[in-house]
Enzyme design. Structure first.
Site, mmCIF file in Angstrom:
data_model
loop_
_atom_site.group_PDB
_atom_site.id
_atom_site.type_symbol
_atom_site.label_atom_id
_atom_site.label_comp_id
_atom_site.label_asym_id
_atom_site.label_seq_id
_atom_site.Cartn_x
_atom_site.Cartn_y
_atom_site.Cartn_z
ATOM 1 N N TYR A 17 0.789 -1.235 0.000
ATOM 2 C CA TYR A 17 0.000 0.000 0.000
ATOM 3 C C TYR A 17 0.820 1.284 0.000
ATOM 4 C CZ TYR A 17 -3.425 -3.470 1.225
ATOM 5 O OH TYR A 17 -4.214 -4.582 1.211
ATOM 6 N N ASP A 19 2.853 2.730 -2.313
ATOM 7 C CA ASP A 19 2.794 3.604 -3.499
ATOM 8 C C ASP A 19 1.484 4.406 -3.513
ATOM 9 O OD1 ASP A 19 5.210 2.345 -4.796
ATOM 10 O OD2 ASP A 19 3.877 0.618 -4.696
ATOM 11 N N GLN A 259 -7.138 5.158 5.501
ATOM 12 C CA GLN A 259 -5.869 5.827 5.785
ATOM 13 C C GLN A 259 -5.987 6.965 6.803
ATOM 14 O OE1 GLN A 259 -3.842 8.226 2.784
ATOM 15 N NE2 GLN A 259 -2.056 6.919 2.986
ATOM 16 N N ARG A 275 6.172 -0.148 8.916
ATOM 17 C CA ARG A 275 6.933 -0.776 7.837
ATOM 18 C C ARG A 275 7.006 0.176 6.632
ATOM 19 N NH1 ARG A 275 2.355 -5.056 5.483
ATOM 20 N NH2 ARG A 275 1.755 -3.727 3.733
ATOM 21 N N GLU A 277 7.190 2.733 3.884
ATOM 22 C CA GLU A 277 7.566 4.148 3.812
ATOM 23 C C GLU A 277 6.543 5.037 4.526
ATOM 24 O OE1 GLU A 277 9.056 5.509 0.029
ATOM 25 O OE2 GLU A 277 8.104 7.473 0.260
ATOM 26 N N ASP A 278 5.293 4.940 4.094
ATOM 27 C CA ASP A 278 4.318 5.904 4.599
ATOM 28 C C ASP A 278 3.965 5.676 6.067
ATOM 29 O OD1 ASP A 278 2.577 8.172 3.987
ATOM 30 O OD2 ASP A 278 0.961 6.768 4.428
ATOM 31 N N SER A 279 3.775 4.427 6.475
ATOM 32 C CA SER A 279 3.442 4.203 7.891
ATOM 33 C C SER A 279 4.620 4.599 8.777
ATOM 34 C CB SER A 279 3.022 2.751 8.152
ATOM 35 O OG SER A 279 4.054 1.855 7.813
HETATM 36 O O1 TRH Z 1 2.379 -1.204 2.354
HETATM 37 P P1 TRH Z 1 3.806 -0.942 2.498
HETATM 38 O O2 TRH Z 1 4.644 -2.086 2.782
HETATM 39 O O3 TRH Z 1 4.343 -0.232 1.210
HETATM 40 C C1 TRH Z 1 5.592 -0.451 0.635
HETATM 41 C C2 TRH Z 1 6.529 0.677 0.835
HETATM 42 O O4 TRH Z 1 5.977 1.889 0.432
HETATM 43 C C3 TRH Z 1 7.795 0.436 0.058
HETATM 44 O O5 TRH Z 1 8.675 1.490 0.219
HETATM 45 C C4 TRH Z 1 7.439 0.281 -1.381
HETATM 46 O O6 TRH Z 1 8.559 0.051 -2.119
HETATM 47 C C5 TRH Z 1 6.482 -0.867 -1.491
HETATM 48 O O7 TRH Z 1 5.329 -0.615 -0.716
HETATM 49 C C6 TRH Z 1 6.071 -1.100 -2.916
HETATM 50 O O8 TRH Z 1 4.025 0.096 3.703
HETATM 51 P P2 TRH Z 1 3.683 1.645 3.835
HETATM 52 O O9 TRH Z 1 4.536 2.464 2.956
HETATM 53 O O10 TRH Z 1 3.740 1.933 5.250
HETATM 54 O O11 TRH Z 1 2.195 1.775 3.333
HETATM 55 C C7 TRH Z 1 1.101 1.338 4.075
HETATM 56 C C8 TRH Z 1 -0.050 2.305 3.896
HETATM 57 O O12 TRH Z 1 -1.221 1.746 4.462
HETATM 58 C C9 TRH Z 1 0.164 3.632 4.600
HETATM 59 O O13 TRH Z 1 -0.330 4.681 3.777
HETATM 60 C C10 TRH Z 1 -0.687 3.530 5.840
HETATM 61 C C11 TRH Z 1 -1.820 2.697 5.341
HETATM 62 N N1 TRH Z 1 -2.598 1.984 6.358
HETATM 63 C C12 TRH Z 1 -3.955 2.223 6.427
HETATM 64 O O14 TRH Z 1 -4.491 3.065 5.686
HETATM 65 N N2 TRH Z 1 -4.699 1.539 7.322
HETATM 66 C C13 TRH Z 1 -4.166 0.606 8.163
HETATM 67 O O15 TRH Z 1 -4.895 -0.010 8.971
HETATM 68 C C14 TRH Z 1 -2.759 0.372 8.091
HETATM 69 C C15 TRH Z 1 -2.135 -0.625 9.005
HETATM 70 C C16 TRH Z 1 -2.011 1.065 7.174
#
Ligand code: TRH
Length: 387
Positions: A17, A19, A259, A275, A277-279
């Site tokens: 999630y 990107d 989100q 984990r 980037e965004d979280s």
């Molecule tokens: O989902 P990710 O593992 O995304 C990853 C990274 O961005 C990585 O750098 C990239 O190369 C790869 O994807 C393709 O982790 P990230 O970045 O934390 O994204 C999770 C998103 O989900 C973030 O915007 C928060 C959101 N989220 C919710 O909206 N609700 C929830 O309950 C949770 C747990 C997260």
């Protein structure tokens, strides 16, 4: 400013999630805080729906929270390019769209928004131009980052104020706990949120919590680490709503929330495991200690990124606390046994908390959305237009 700035953001969902998470956040901020007319092109609306449940997966075009959301299908429609064109994470723009950009008398400002990294080289590459090999177009690299020499981080204007209001208001906190079907835990209980990839290190961490002296409540949003949670408690089908306990540890599996509500979970917890980037960035804004499970890459490239971030983050920590943080984060990312490292880390709770607060404050002056718009205006002006 004569006309509203228009912006096309292109997002190709690779996995997970992150990107979409970044693109959706940026799109909303540009639209709602800066009055930009944003079109967000997404190739995977089903994944996007997890972050924004009101999205209708079957629609080619719809409006969500001030943003025009377009399904980026293989057959790309003929559209007039926006003033500002953002390709997220080097996704490839449709050829017809690039041709349309090149055909414009006044060329759009084309930006490749890169992944976040704390590595030193980022500052040197931020804003570098990359001329198109044969068309009259220039693409610019834009790097988010943690220092003033980079593009900064996504931070909504009112986020820190909302966080502070939440964290100082028991009624808001109670209503959050109610919304996830739980009573607010007492202050003696350590509240943990756990969002991560599959990780065999979980067993050692859970052992440490279960056998520790403090009660621990661990909230696990539905996701990839759930398999290990189930394995630990001997449950082959761990799923939303399930609760487990062992010793001083209680675990609750939560639904993946939209989100905009995820921040509340981070604000409500004493420590957050995050984990990607965004979280990870949101955990930093939460101003609480956190542990980062970085997105694993081939050849362990991600470990360089992790160490670059730890070095920056730990600059103002006393050496023993910094050492403890390194040990826990490395253990967590190497699927090692971070149980002991956890105990050594949490001894420093108070200093880690102060540091987390100060870090968020230090970073909050460097807004990615604002920097992007300033950069857009400077390039656009140089080319003789003032939008
Ligand atoms: O989902 P990710 O593992 O995304 C990853 C990274 O961005 C990585 O750098 C990239 O190369 C790869 O994807 C393709 O982790 P990230 O970045 O934390 O994204 C999770 C998103 O989900 C973030 O915007 C928060 C959101 N989220 C919710 O909206 N609700 C929830 O309950 C949770 C747990 C997260």
């Amino acid at each position: 400013m004569n006309n509203p700035v228009t912006c096309d953001i292109f997002c190709n969902v690779i996995d997970n999630y992150g990107d979409i998470g970044v693109c959706w956040r940026l799109a909303r901020q540009l639209a709602n805080e800066y009055g930009v007319a944003v079109r967000l092109w997404m190739d995977d609306l089903a994944s996007f729906r997890r972050l924004c449940p009101e999205v209708e997966v079957s629609l080619a075009q719809q409006r969500c929270r001030g943003v025009e959301v377009r399904h980026w299908a293989a057959l790309f429609p003929e559209v007039e390019p926006a003033h500002l064109v953002i390709e997220a994470f080097a996704c490839e723009l449709p050829e017809s769209y690039i041709a349309a950009m090149a055909a414009q008398e006044h060329k759009p400002v084309w930006i490749n928004l890169e992944y976040l990294s704390a590595e030193d080289w980022v500052a040197g590459c931020h804003k570098l131009p990359s001329p198109h090999p044969f068309l009259p177009l220039i693409k610019y690299f834009f790097f988010p980052g943690f220092t003033p020499q980079t593009g900064g981080l996504l931070l909504e204007r009112d986020l820190i104020a909302r966080r502070d209001a939440f964290q100082s208001d028991a009624a808001q906190q109670r209503s959050f706990w109610q919304s996830i079907g739980m009573a607010m835990p007492d202050t003696a209980t350590l509240r943990v949120s756990l969002f991560g990839y599959e990780n065999t290190a979980l067993q050692s961490l859970f052992d440490a919590w279960a056998s520790g002296t403090q009660a621990v409540l661990c909230l696990v949003p539905e996701g990839r680490i759930l398999t290990q949670v189930g394995q630990y408690f001997g449950d082959a089908v761990p799923c939303v709503g399930k609760a487990y306990s062992g010793g001083n540890l209680q675990v609750r599996v939560l639904p993946f929330v939209e989100q905009e509500r995820y921040d509340e979970l981070l604000w409500a917890c004493d420590i957050n495991f995050v984990r990607g980037e965004d979280s990870c960035v949101r955990a930093q804004w939460a101003g609480q200690p956190f542990v980062w499970h970085i997105y694993p890459q081939l050849d362990n490239v991600h470990m360089q990124k992790l160490r670059a971030f730890m070095a920056l983050y730990c600059t103002d920590l006393p050496p023993d606390a910094a050492h403890a943080l390194y040990a826990l984060w490395e253990g967590w990312n190497h699927s090692a046994s971070p149980g002991q490292a956890w105990n050594d880390f949490w001894i420093h709770e108070s200093i880690l908390r102060q540091q987390a607060r100060a870090w968020a404050y230090k970073l909050s002056g460097n807004s990615l959305a604002l920097n992007l718009l300033d950069f857009f205006r400077s390039i656009d002006k140089m080319r003789g237009s003032e939008i």
